[in-house]
Design a protein around this motif. Structure first.
Motif, PDB file in Angstrom:
ATOM      1  N   THR A   5     -20.496 -21.941 -13.867  1.00  0.00           N
ATOM      2  CA  THR A   5     -20.038 -20.553 -13.775  1.00  0.00           C
ATOM      3  C   THR A   5     -21.016 -19.620 -14.472  1.00  0.00           C
ATOM      4  O   THR A   5     -21.299 -18.516 -13.989  1.00  0.00           O
ATOM      5  N   TYR A   7     -24.175 -20.110 -14.773  1.00  0.00           N
ATOM      6  CA  TYR A   7     -25.365 -19.988 -13.930  1.00  0.00           C
ATOM      7  C   TYR A   7     -25.119 -18.999 -12.796  1.00  0.00           C
ATOM      8  O   TYR A   7     -26.025 -18.226 -12.421  1.00  0.00           O
ATOM      9  N   GLU A   8     -23.926 -18.986 -12.248  1.00  0.00           N
ATOM     10  CA  GLU A   8     -23.603 -18.012 -11.200  1.00  0.00           C
ATOM     11  C   GLU A   8     -23.685 -16.590 -11.744  1.00  0.00           C
ATOM     12  O   GLU A   8     -24.119 -15.660 -11.049  1.00  0.00           O
ATOM     13  N   ALA A   9     -23.256 -16.403 -13.002  1.00  0.00           N
ATOM     14  CA  ALA A   9     -23.367 -15.080 -13.631  1.00  0.00           C
ATOM     15  C   ALA A   9     -24.833 -14.683 -13.792  1.00  0.00           C
ATOM     16  O   ALA A   9     -25.202 -13.524 -13.595  1.00  0.00           O
ATOM     17  N   ARG A  11     -27.340 -15.839 -11.901  1.00  0.00           N
ATOM     18  CA  ARG A  11     -27.903 -15.650 -10.561  1.00  0.00           C
ATOM     19  C   ARG A  11     -27.526 -14.281  -9.989  1.00  0.00           C
ATOM     20  O   ARG A  11     -28.299 -13.665  -9.261  1.00  0.00           O
ATOM     21  N   SER A  12     -26.330 -13.794 -10.347  1.00  0.00           N
ATOM     22  CA  SER A  12     -25.897 -12.483  -9.858  1.00  0.00           C
ATOM     23  C   SER A  12     -26.259 -11.353 -10.819  1.00  0.00           C
ATOM     24  O   SER A  12     -25.894 -10.200 -10.577  1.00  0.00           O
ATOM     25  N   ARG A  13     -26.946 -11.715 -11.924  1.00  0.00           N
ATOM     26  CA  ARG A  13     -27.370 -10.725 -12.921  1.00  0.00           C
ATOM     27  C   ARG A  13     -26.179  -9.877 -13.388  1.00  0.00           C
ATOM     28  O   ARG A  13     -26.239  -8.645 -13.416  1.00  0.00           O
ATOM     29  N   ASP A  14     -25.131 -10.538 -13.770  1.00  0.00           N
ATOM     30  CA  ASP A  14     -23.866  -9.888 -14.108  1.00  0.00           C
ATOM     31  C   ASP A  14     -23.892  -9.393 -15.557  1.00  0.00           C
ATOM     32  O   ASP A  14     -23.799 -10.183 -16.502  1.00  0.00           O
ATOM     33  N   SER A  35     -28.073 -10.634 -17.459  1.00  0.00           N
ATOM     34  CA  SER A  35     -28.464  -9.615 -16.487  1.00  0.00           C
ATOM     35  C   SER A  35     -29.971  -9.420 -16.396  1.00  0.00           C
ATOM     36  O   SER A  35     -30.426  -8.461 -15.771  1.00  0.00           O
ATOM     37  N   THR A  40     -34.644 -15.473 -10.914  1.00  0.00           N
ATOM     38  CA  THR A  40     -33.693 -16.460 -11.424  1.00  0.00           C
ATOM     39  C   THR A  40     -34.324 -17.845 -11.448  1.00  0.00           C
ATOM     40  O   THR A  40     -34.837 -18.313 -10.436  1.00  0.00           O
ATOM     41  N   ARG A  43     -31.742 -24.086 -11.568  1.00  0.00           N
ATOM     42  CA  ARG A  43     -30.639 -24.534 -12.435  1.00  0.00           C
ATOM     43  C   ARG A  43     -31.082 -25.648 -13.368  1.00  0.00           C
ATOM     44  O   ARG A  43     -30.684 -25.676 -14.531  1.00  0.00           O
TER      45      ARG A  43
END
Length: 465
Positions: A5, A7-9, A11-14, A35, A40, A43
Motif C-alpha cells: 500500500t 508503494y502505491e502511495a 507510485r501515485s505521488r500521494d 510525493s 518512481t 518496487r
C-alpha cells in the motif's frame, strides 16, 4: 499500511502521506517523501522507514529535490498517548538537546534503556538519532534562509561542536554546509536571506492537506491577550503575532493568514504552508519555537483522516463540507494556557501587566512575556490560581508535550476551582488531545478519535464563521 500500500502511495505521488512514512532507494542511496516528483523506482529497490532518522541511520541521504526533512510531522504523535508518542513530542520540543536521553527518560518515567529499546523497536531509530535528524533539518533551514555564520548555525541547531555539525550535514545531505547554503532555491523563497534583528528568521511552516485558516485566526483574535498577542489586518489577510518564553531566551513570532498565491479572502487554502517570521534572542531556541508554533496552529494534523471520519456522521457532514481542513488549535505555552483557561482573558491581561516580564525591546503592542507560574504564586494569597501555579512551579503538575494526559487531568481535577469543563479545555488545548469530550456535551463515541475537532466544527457553525 502494509508495504504494498505504501508503494502505491509512492507510485501515485500521494502527498497525503508526506511525513507519515519515508521511502529509500537502494540503487541511489537516497530517501524521499511519498510525493517526490522523481521517477518512481522499482518496487524491489525500495525500502520504507517510519522516520527520516531511521533512513539516515541506514545510510541514506535526503533527496535534494523533494526535501523529505521539510514535511509536516506525523499526525500519529498527536493522537498517541503511549510512551513512544510522548517521547516523539518531547524530542520535537528539543528535550534531548537540552537535557540528554537521561532527561527524556526521566520525564517519561522510564529508564534510558527502556526508552531506547521501545523507540528503536518501533521506529528504527533511538532518541539520539531522532534528535540528530531534527538538528540537521534546523541546520538546513538556517543555512538556506539566513546569513548567520556557519559556526553560529552549528550551535544554534543544537550541535555540541562544529565538527559534529559538519559531519552530520555531510552524512544527511551529501554536501558540506557551504554547498547546502549555495544550493538554496533562488525562486519562491519566503524572504531574502537575512538574519538582522529587524528582519528575523523567515520560515515556511508546512502542513498537509487543506487548512481552514479563517477559523484558526478567528479564535486567535478572540482569545488574544493584550501585551502578549495581537491579530491585525482584514479577514483573509490577517497577521498573528505573539511573544514566546523559551528555554534560552525569548522570541516574537509572526504568522500570516495566507501564503503567497492564495486568493485574498479565501478561508481555506491548499498552499502547503503558512509563512512565518521568528525573532529570537538566542537562536538555540529555533527548534523549540517552531514546534510550539506548530502545536498552536495544529500543523501536523491529518485533515484527510479527520474529515473522513466526521463526514460519515449526518450531523457533521455538511459542516465538514463547508470547512474542509478545520484545525483544532493547541497552545504555544501549555502552562500559560492553563492559567488563562482558569482566570479568563480580562484577568490574564491584568496578570501580564503586573507580573509579566517586560521585553527589552517592545515590538508594537507586544510588550511582555506571559508570567511564569513561579511569578504568579503570590498573585493570589489563597485560591485556585495559587494552587494551580504552585503545582506547576514545583512539578506536581506537568503539562509539557510528553506529559501523560490522564495523569495530568487527574492532577488538575484535584486542584480547587478547576471544574470538568476547564480541565477538558486544558486537555484539548495545552496537551493537544484530539479526542476530548467536555462534561455535559452531546459527543457520541462514533466521532472518536476526533471529538475535539467535531466540537470545533459545531462551534464554528454556531458562530457562523
Amino acid at each position: 499500511m502494509d508495504e504494498d500500500t505504501r508503494y502505491e502511495a509512492v507510485r501515485s505521488r500521494d502527498a497525503r502521506f508526506d511525513g507519515e512514512f519515508f521511502f529509500a532507494v537502494r540503487t541511489t542511496g537516497i530517501y524521499c517523501r511519498p510525493s517526490c516528483p522523481a521517477v518512481t523506482p522499482l518496487r524491489r529497490n525500495v525500502r520504507f522507514f517510519a522516520t527520516a532518522a531511521a533512513a539516515q541511520g541506514s545510510g541514506f541521504r535526503a533527496c535534494r529535490r523533494c526535501r523529505p526533512d521539510a514535511v509536516p510531522g506525523s499526525a500519529e504523535w498527536n493522537v498517541r498517548a503511549d510512551v513512544v508518542g510522548r517521547a516523539m513530542r518531547l524530542i520535537a520540543d528539543g528535550v534531548v538537546d537540552r537535557e540528554g536521553v537521561a532527561g527524556l527518560a526521566d520525564r517519561l518515567g522510564y529508564s534510558a534503556r527502556q526508552v531506547q529499546r521501545q523507540l528503536t523497536a518501533e521506529l528504527g531509530a533511538g532518541p539520539v538519532a531522532l534528535a540528530r535528524a531534527q538538528r540537521a533539518h534546523t541546520a538546513r533551514v538556517l543555512l538556506q534562509t539566513t546569513d548567520l555564520p556557519i559556526t553560529e548555525i552549528a550551535f544554534a541547531s543544537g550541535f555540541a561542536s562544529v565538527r559534529q555539525f559538519n559531519d552530520t550535514v555531510r552524512a544527511v545531505y551529501a554536501a558540506t554546509p557551504t554547498r547546502v547554503r549555495a544550493a538554496a532555491p533562488r525562486s519562491g523563497r519566503p524572504a531574502p536571506r537575512t538574519a538582522t534583528p529587524a528582519a528575523g528568521l523567515p520560515l515556511r511552516l508546512a502542513h498537509r492537506g487543506p487548512y481552514h485558516t479563517a477559523a484558526v485566526f478567528d479564535l486567535l483574535a478572540d482569545e488574544a491577550v493584550a501585551g502578549v498577542e495581537e491579530v491585525t489586518g482584514a479577514p483573509g489577510e490577517r497577521l498573528y503575532r505573539r511573544t514566546l518564553r523559551l528555554p534560552y531566551g525569548s522570541g516574537i513570532v509572526a504568522v500570516t493568514e495566507r501564503p503567497d498565491g492564495t486568493p485574498a479572502g479565501s478561508a481555506t487554502h491548499q498552499g502547503g504552508w503558512l509563512d512565518a517570521r521568528l525573532h529570537l534572542t538566542d537562536h538555540r531556541d529555533l527548534t523549540t519555537a517552531v514546534q510550539r508554533l506548530r502545536r498552536l496552529l495544529d500543523l501536523d494534523a491529518d485533515p484527510y483522516a479527520v474529515d473522513e471520519r466526521l463526514a460519515a456522521d449526518p450531523r457533521l457532514a455538511p459542516l465538514v463540507a463547508a470547512r474542509p481542513g478545520l484545525r483544532a488549535p493547541g497552545a504555544a505555552d501549555a502552562e500559560e494556557y492553563a492559567v488563562r483557561a482558569l482566570v479568563g482573558r480580562v484577568r490574564a491581561e491584568r496578570l501580564v501587566r503586573t507580573c509579566g516580564k517586560s521585553l527589552d525591546a517592545p515590538s508594537g503592542s507586544l510588550t511582555h512575556l506571559f508570567p511564569e507560574p513561579a511569578a504568579l504564586t503570590e498573585a493570589e494569597p489563597d485560591g485556585p490560581l495559587r494552587a494551580l501555579t504552585t503545582a506547576l512551579a514545583d512539578g506536581t503538575l506537568r503539562l509539557d508535550p510528553g506529559a501523560d494526559r490522564d495523569d495530568a487531568a487527574r492532577a488538575l481535577l484535584a486542584l480547587p476551582g478547576l471544574d470538568g469543563r476547564t480541565v477538558a479545555a486544558i486537555r484539548a488545548r495545552a496537551l493537544g488531545d484530539p479526542d476530548v469530550a467536555p462534561p455535559g456535551t452531546d459527543v457520541p463515541d462514533s466521532w472518536r478519535p476526533w471529538r475535539t475537532y467535531a466540537l470545533h466544527h459545531l462551534r464554528a457553525a454556531a458562530t457562523g464563521r
